[in-house]
Design a protein around this motif. Structure first.
Motif: not given
Length: 338
Positions: A106-107, A307-314, A318-329
């Motif tokens: 996704l990133d 899952l959102q906590k996971g995306a925020d942690t990544y 610095g493992m991903i750059q973009k903010q991922i809103k889990v509910s959108d994906v």
């Protein structure tokens, strides 16, 4: 928690509850009558045909997907990232992948959607011999660490553990050791190895002893694997994907209710299925990790907050750059019973 304790806990939770969504037909262990074929689903896996996915490998014998009109084929892979790449290359319709690989795709701008949480429990770990003196993630600095592959969940989860300890990937030497990666550990080729609960169970069964185990769930407890599809394909094949998920749900329910039968069948279908006792232990571990985190939730349900906590942690690491809103994906509308 031991395998036996994990599964006894699983057994105590009612597999017959309506919330779990297990049908009487699936629990019967009987072959299903086939429905008219709706279409073909090519499933890109993260692994070769191994015993922990016996419920998928059992399709020629049990026909769980065929019962819902799905002609299923399985494409082996070497890690969750590999599964996504194979799907994006047009070789598959669905990827069996880990959240880290999903987030990273996704990133990079890929248009993907998660449709089913296969293993809501985190099953990853890092194992070392006690003689190595590795007791906490910070002790991994300067060490050689084995992973299944560079595209696998073992590497992604190892990176999470390293980052939480203030370490970078460059602070360790990552060595690709393959799926059965405890031999390099025992032979001293690596100081530690990133693995899963089933990999560890096999290693212990084969005589590995005196090890320290660090659980990734103690660092970040998010699901281990999900079914992921391309947005475009989802729009085109939504009803077919719904049928696919019903077939998978029934296959998972069968393996939960008939672990002994599955262990025997693994001997026929899985490349690592030669020892029935090990098959049974692995299958019980996978059954436990398949249970939803939330009480009375249906099989395949997502814990969106985790899952959102996971995306925020990544992202924070610095493992991903973009903010991922889990509910959108994540699309939960395809879940059986939804």
């Amino acid at each position: 928690m031991s395998t036996e304790n994990m599964f006894s806990t699983l057994s105590r939770r009612s597999l017959l509850g309506a919330g779990v969504g297990i049908t009487g037909l699936a629990l019967s262990g009987m072959s299903h009558a086939a429905s008219p074929v709706q279409g073909k689903i090519r499933l890109a896996g993260w692994s070769k045909p191994i015993s922990e996915i016996t419920n998928i490998l059992a399709e020629p014998d049990k026909g769980f997907f065929k019962a819902h009109g799905v002609d299923l084929s399985y494409l082996p892979g070497a890690g969750g990232g590999d599964a996504i790449r194979n799907m994006l290359a047009g070789q598959a319709d669905v990827a069996f992948t880990d959240p880290g690989s999903f987030f990273m795709a996704l990133d990079k701008g890929e248009k993907l959607v998660a449709i089913y949480d296969i293993y809501p429990q985190n099953v990853f770990n890092v194992v070392s011999l006690k003689t190595a003196g590795i007791h906490k993630p910070a002790d991994l600095k300067g060490k050689k660490i084995g992973v299944y592959s560079l595209a696998s969940g073992t590497r992604q989860n190892l990176l999470v553990m390293l980052h939480q300890a203030g370490l970078k990937e460059s602070d360790v030497t990552i060595v690709v050791t393959g799926l059965l990666n405890f031999a390099p550990l025992m032979q001293g080729q690596v100081d530690a190895t990133a693995a899963t609960d089933t990999g560890l169970a096999v290693g212990l069964r084969k005589g590995m002893a005196d090890v320290n185990v660090m659980q990734v769930r103690d660092t970040l407890n998010i699901s281990s694997d999900m079914f992921v599809v391309r947005e475009e394909t989802l729009r085109e094949k939504k009803e077919l994907f719904k049928a696919f998920l019903k077939g998978y749900r029934d296959s998972a329910a069968w393996m939960m209710a008939h672990a002994d039968e599955a262990a025997t069948l693994a001997g026929k279908r899985a490349i690592d299925g030669t020892n029935r006792d090990i098959n049974l232990e692995i299958i019980k571990l996978r059954n436990a990790s398949s249970m939803p985190v939330q009480a009375k939730a249906a099989l395949g349900s997502f814990d969106l907050a985790a899952l959102q906590k996971g995306a925020d942690t990544y992202r924070a690491l610095g493992m991903i750059q973009k903010q991922i809103k889990v509910s959108d994906v994540v699309d939960t509308s395809l879940l059986p019973g939804a």
